[in-house]
Design a protein around this motif. Sequence first.
Motif, PDB file in Angstrom:
ATOM      1  N   ILE A  69       0.866  -1.182   0.000  1.00 28.43           N
ATOM      2  CA  ILE A  69       0.000   0.000   0.000  1.00 28.43           C
ATOM      3  C   ILE A  69       0.896   1.223   0.000  1.00 28.43           C
ATOM      4  N   THR A  70       0.809   2.068  -1.006  1.00 31.35           N
ATOM      5  CA  THR A  70       1.717   3.212  -1.124  1.00 31.35           C
ATOM      6  C   THR A  70       0.981   4.453  -1.597  1.00 31.35           C
ATOM      7  N   ASP A  71       1.562   5.615  -1.262  1.00 31.01           N
ATOM      8  CA  ASP A  71       1.208   6.907  -1.866  1.00 31.01           C
ATOM      9  C   ASP A  71      -0.273   7.246  -1.703  1.00 31.01           C
ATOM     10  N   LEU A  72      -0.728   7.238  -0.438  1.00 28.63           N
ATOM     11  CA  LEU A  72      -2.122   7.553  -0.143  1.00 28.63           C
ATOM     12  C   LEU A  72      -2.201   8.608   0.954  1.00 28.63           C
ATOM     13  N   GLU A  73      -3.363   9.243   1.047  1.00 35.08           N
ATOM     14  CA  GLU A  73      -3.714  10.096   2.171  1.00 35.08           C
ATOM     15  C   GLU A  73      -4.991   9.537   2.787  1.00 35.08           C
ATOM     16  N   LEU A  74      -4.936   9.215   4.079  1.00 37.73           N
ATOM     17  CA  LEU A  74      -6.079   8.626   4.770  1.00 37.73           C
ATOM     18  C   LEU A  74      -6.441   9.498   5.964  1.00 37.73           C
ATOM     19  N   SER A  75      -7.731   9.825   6.095  1.00 36.32           N
ATOM     20  CA  SER A  75      -8.172  10.650   7.218  1.00 36.32           C
ATOM     21  C   SER A  75      -9.650  10.429   7.476  1.00 36.32           C
ATOM     22  N   ASP A  76     -10.094  10.948   8.637  1.00 35.66           N
ATOM     23  CA  ASP A  76     -11.514  10.974   9.003  1.00 35.66           C
ATOM     24  C   ASP A  76     -12.149   9.594   9.127  1.00 35.66           C
ATOM     25  N   SER A  77     -11.326   8.554   9.382  1.00 38.71           N
ATOM     26  CA  SER A  77     -11.906   7.239   9.622  1.00 38.71           C
ATOM     27  C   SER A  77     -12.371   7.157  11.070  1.00 38.71           C
ATOM     28  N   THR A  78     -13.487   6.452  11.293  1.00 37.16           N
ATOM     29  CA  THR A  78     -14.031   6.362  12.641  1.00 37.16           C
ATOM     30  C   THR A  78     -13.145   5.533  13.554  1.00 37.16           C
ATOM     31  N   TYR A  79     -12.585   4.439  13.031  1.00 36.53           N
ATOM     32  CA  TYR A  79     -11.802   3.539  13.865  1.00 36.53           C
ATOM     33  C   TYR A  79     -10.347   3.432  13.453  1.00 36.53           C
ATOM     34  N   GLY A  80     -10.005   3.693  12.202  1.00 32.68           N
ATOM     35  CA  GLY A  80      -8.610   3.593  11.834  1.00 32.68           C
ATOM     36  C   GLY A  80      -8.363   3.759  10.357  1.00 32.68           C
ATOM     37  N   GLY A  81      -7.068   3.873  10.034  1.00 30.11           N
ATOM     38  CA  GLY A  81      -6.684   4.019   8.646  1.00 30.11           C
ATOM     39  C   GLY A  81      -6.590   2.683   7.942  1.00 30.11           C
ATOM     40  N   ILE A  82      -5.648   1.816   8.411  1.00 28.66           N
ATOM     41  CA  ILE A  82      -5.455   0.491   7.823  1.00 28.66           C
ATOM     42  C   ILE A  82      -5.506  -0.535   8.947  1.00 28.66           C
ATOM     43  N   ARG A  83      -6.335  -1.579   8.765  1.00 24.27           N
ATOM     44  CA  ARG A  83      -6.355  -2.670   9.723  1.00 24.27           C
ATOM     45  C   ARG A  83      -6.100  -3.981   9.007  1.00 24.27           C
ATOM     46  N   SER A  84      -5.144  -4.775   9.551  1.00 22.65           N
ATOM     47  CA  SER A  84      -4.917  -6.136   9.082  1.00 22.65           C
ATOM     48  C   SER A  84      -5.428  -7.077  10.165  1.00 22.65           C
ATOM     49  N   LEU A  85      -6.475  -7.832   9.871  1.00 23.71           N
ATOM     50  CA  LEU A  85      -7.160  -8.674  10.843  1.00 23.71           C
ATOM     51  C   LEU A  85      -7.039 -10.139  10.452  1.00 23.71           C
ATOM     52  N   ALA A  86      -6.562 -10.960  11.397  1.00 25.51           N
ATOM     53  CA  ALA A  86      -6.533 -12.407  11.205  1.00 25.51           C
ATOM     54  C   ALA A  86      -7.439 -13.027  12.251  1.00 25.51           C
ATOM     55  N   ALA A  87      -8.543 -13.573  11.816  1.00 23.45           N
ATOM     56  CA  ALA A  87      -9.542 -14.127  12.729  1.00 23.45           C
ATOM     57  C   ALA A  87      -9.349 -15.631  12.850  1.00 23.45           C
ATOM     58  N   GLY A  88      -8.247 -16.028  13.528  1.00 21.11           N
ATOM     59  CA  GLY A  88      -8.007 -17.452  13.736  1.00 21.11           C
ATOM     60  C   GLY A  88      -7.274 -18.132  12.608  1.00 21.11           C
ATOM     61  N   THR A  89      -6.650 -17.381  11.693  1.00 15.51           N
ATOM     62  CA  THR A  89      -5.840 -17.964  10.625  1.00 15.51           C
ATOM     63  C   THR A  89      -4.390 -17.532  10.813  1.00 15.51           C
ATOM     64  N   TYR A  90      -3.449 -18.312  10.219  1.00 14.19           N
ATOM     65  CA  TYR A  90      -2.030 -18.106  10.505  1.00 14.19           C
ATOM     66  C   TYR A  90      -1.197 -18.286   9.241  1.00 14.19           C
ATOM     67  N   GLY A  91       0.072 -17.895   9.360  1.00 12.27           N
ATOM     68  CA  GLY A  91       1.018 -18.122   8.276  1.00 12.27           C
ATOM     69  C   GLY A  91       0.984 -17.109   7.162  1.00 12.27           C
ATOM     70  N   HIS A  92       0.360 -15.962   7.368  1.00 12.82           N
ATOM     71  CA  HIS A  92       0.313 -14.949   6.315  1.00 12.82           C
ATOM     72  C   HIS A  92       1.655 -14.238   6.227  1.00 12.82           C
ATOM     73  N   LYS A  93       2.016 -13.792   5.024  1.00 13.46           N
ATOM     74  CA  LYS A  93       3.303 -13.148   4.813  1.00 13.46           C
ATOM     75  C   LYS A  93       3.158 -11.889   3.978  1.00 13.46           C
ATOM     76  N   TYR A  94       3.914 -10.894   4.371  1.00 11.21           N
ATOM     77  CA  TYR A  94       4.180  -9.675   3.614  1.00 11.21           C
ATOM     78  C   TYR A  94       3.046  -8.637   3.696  1.00 11.21           C
ATOM     79  N   LEU A  95       3.404  -7.514   4.301  1.00 12.08           N
ATOM     80  CA  LEU A  95       2.569  -6.312   4.260  1.00 12.08           C
ATOM     81  C   LEU A  95       3.525  -5.130   4.195  1.00 12.08           C
ATOM     82  N   TRP A  96       3.416  -4.318   3.154  1.00  9.46           N
ATOM     83  CA  TRP A  96       4.308  -3.175   2.930  1.00  9.46           C
ATOM     84  C   TRP A  96       3.456  -1.912   2.833  1.00  9.46           C
ATOM     85  N   ILE A  97       3.728  -0.948   3.714  1.00  8.57           N
ATOM     86  CA  ILE A  97       2.993   0.320   3.715  1.00  8.57           C
ATOM     87  C   ILE A  97       4.021   1.436   3.616  1.00  8.57           C
TER      88      ILE A  97
END
Length: 590
Positions: A16-44
């Motif tokens: 995720i690159t070159d953005l402007e984020l504002s006015d979110s009620t809870y957050g800009g970027i959320r990475s959520l794993a609901a009981g899963t594992y082994g995920h790779k790579y997140l670049w901001i």
Amino acid sequence: MKTYAIELVDNGGYKITDLELSDSTYGGIRSLAAGTYGHKYLWIQNVFFHDITAKHTDFYMLPCSTRPTPPCYHGSDKQRFAIGILLKGQGDGHSTILSDVTVKDCTFLRTDTGFDMSPRGETNRGKTNHGMWRNVNISDSTFTQLYGTGGIVLAFVTGGTTSHVLVDQAGYQVGIWFGNAAFQAVGLRYYTVRDSEFRNTGRPHNTSDGEGLDFESDNRHLTLRDSYIHDNAGPAILFRGNNGAHYPGQNSDLVVENNRIENNNRTKEGIGPTDEGGNNVFLAHHGDLIFGLPAENAGVVRNNIIRLQTNGQEFNPSPVIFEPNNRVYNHDGAEVFRGPTGTTPTDKFAYHGAWRTTNDNNCFRSHSQVSATTGAAYDASFNGSQATLYAPVGPGNGIAGVSVDGGNEVAIDTYSSQADCSRPAFTTRVLPYGHHTIRVRVTGQKNEAASATTIGTNMLAYARQVNATTNDTGFAYHGNWSYGPGNGCYLGDVHWTNQTNASYTIPFNGTRITLHASRHPWNGIAGISIDGGPERLVDLYASAPACDQKVWTSPRLSPGSHTLRVRVTGRHNPASHNTTISADRITVTP
């Protein structure tokens, strides 16, 4: 409805690159794993997060269930706060949720928290899920005016670096009831923070903490180096350790090195009866040996430059070891902590109980004394105002109880994952110049990572130069002297009199003595002598007042005991308005 500008669920592989984020009620970027594992790579990269906040919800207040009288909040809506980047996942006790996370070249402005992690499962199921996230790297980013808990909050990360970041004004205007800090760490393994700046953390609404960095609990091999920590409302660093209510586990193998630490704990924050609270650069939980509570932190503070917020501020991080290679200056710029020169080997100590000799070429004089017998002790005596004990540390070393001159015992954790026969283990505060005794006791307790409770000793080292203040019992006053606060004086106070022939004396042991006093438009001429010899007249007049001034240094003296006498002569410079003489401190060269 909970809204995030970008939400990633149960996956990785995003850039995720070159953005402007504002006015979110809870957050800009959320990475959520609901009981899963082994995920790779997140670049901001190169994302501008701003005005992501729920600050109107008064989350600085305590919940009414904890504080039944106002001000407090009712309901979960009052706990909402918004986050720039949030990593969230369910722990299972052993699996990695997401690895290879990079955040760089980002700006966070007026968010409640900049970067945060929310582990679930590791507390309510008793599983400290180390490595829930791996290789998390944050660099070249700024975090400014953060209303809530902090700039960067890392939890249960193994591996990675935070570098070249600025966190400025965490706890801005609002704060949060459970504490504000620029950087917070829980459950980290092999993590480094370097080349960064943490400043101006606040404590609005009398919220707690306000530190530059919070090493909360369960951190191992966490290093802070080459950074600048300054002007925070609370201590520079909180060594919390073993927060059993939420995140159990002691801190160990902590390293704080090569940093500049200046003007911290402006609000004199302290927590609880067993903490170094009130007026300390550091705030460290060190356990309570009387009730059998263990030391919570093991590590070392070394090679830092520290400038105190006030002349009398403490700089004691025990049980974390404070090495003598730190350089400490008071608020006025005078050096108040120096490294050692003279040494005393363990052969000169007085031993009580069962001790044995071990041979090791890495030790001072190639041997040390060790004991694992609970209650065994040794006494190390010295003449001076400050000393450092060197002792073995290693995987089988335990917790020592250390006291000075029969005072309160503090816990010093001598555990280290790497063995070292001669590590600076304990440094006294600045004491009245004279004879002192350090007692070290085998407590029979240990860090949870240690394999045994052994305590050892290697040598005692003396400070190169020592301070004595005019409040010390060695100063004897003759005649009528006044005492009160002194702006710019050493430790903020001063003695003075204009009574002719009033004097003070101070015995010392050394080869040279330097007198510090105030210069002032009302000051007169002092008569200074050594060992009853001829007086040297010293004019203490100055057109503008200045305290803690070096006004006289003796010639080189023969080694041994001497006595300094300072007398009010009743004479003054024609430009002076009076004959007053003041007393502030001395320094002695052994």
